[in-house]
Design an enzyme around this catalytic site. Sequence first.
Site, PDB file in Angstrom:
ATOM      1  N   HIS A  68      -9.402  -5.100  12.606  1.00 28.79           N
ATOM      2  CA  HIS A  68     -10.854  -5.102  12.391  1.00 28.79           C
ATOM      3  C   HIS A  68     -11.395  -6.532  12.311  1.00 28.79           C
ATOM      4  O   HIS A  68     -10.671  -7.486  12.001  1.00 28.79           O
ATOM      5  CB  HIS A  68     -11.205  -4.350  11.105  1.00 28.79           C
ATOM      6  N   GLU A  73      -1.601   0.916   1.005  1.00 29.65           N
ATOM      7  CA  GLU A  73      -2.132   1.157  -0.326  1.00 29.65           C
ATOM      8  C   GLU A  73      -1.386   0.323  -1.353  1.00 29.65           C
ATOM      9  O   GLU A  73      -0.150   0.325  -1.398  1.00 29.65           O
ATOM     10  CB  GLU A  73      -2.052   2.649  -0.649  1.00 29.65           C
TER      11      GLU A  73
END
Length: 236
Positions: free
Chosen positions: A15, A108
Amino acid sequence: MARVNALQSLTLVRHGESIGNIAYQAVLGTDAEEVGIVERDADIPLSELGRVQATALGRWLRALPADERPTRVLSSPYLRTAETARIALEEASLDAEIQVDERLRDREQGVLEGLTVLGVHRRHPEEATRMKRLGKFYYRPPGGESWADLALRLRSLYRDVEQDMPGERVLVATHDAIVVMTRYLVEGLSEGEIMKIEKTPVANCSVSRWRRDGERLRPVSYNETGHLSGIRTART
């Protein structure tokens, strides 16, 4: 003999710069224990620079030869990746549906989420010790994931991609850890090899590509940023 219906190419894009990247950069070299990001990780948007980078990515996609342009697009469900994919596809005039897959989400961090390196050592010294003993690849923070855990969910993802998208050229908008671990899986690397590669940050909106050559996908480029030439250097 090449597999006629096999996946033809795989292109991964990290991204564009997010406001989270800016926040991390702002606390480097300070005594801050927390990064100070108020948004949920999944809701962190692109920065202004990140949107400019995504537009540049779209121009790069538009300039590709017709037989290299993606035919299918996958994205992490996180806002910053979905925004990157949407902006790039619009700029490239690619009429492709973005298929969201949660297996492409970022790693995570569990109880360590939002903490700086200093914050981890001060608030969870036992975890800092355990991380050092186990090594980065296999260390799993409480409530979080190890790099090996990423490999597990990515093996599942790419099996599905091979089965459901034969003959396609797949573009994936995702996160730096996913780019690294995709290289680990596709190229059959060892723990030592991939952890050495991981020391070099995957740049925002960089492109990593693999193309079918006989029975295997083979590397074309990794962490490529030439399409961002002339744009202000991104923070990592």
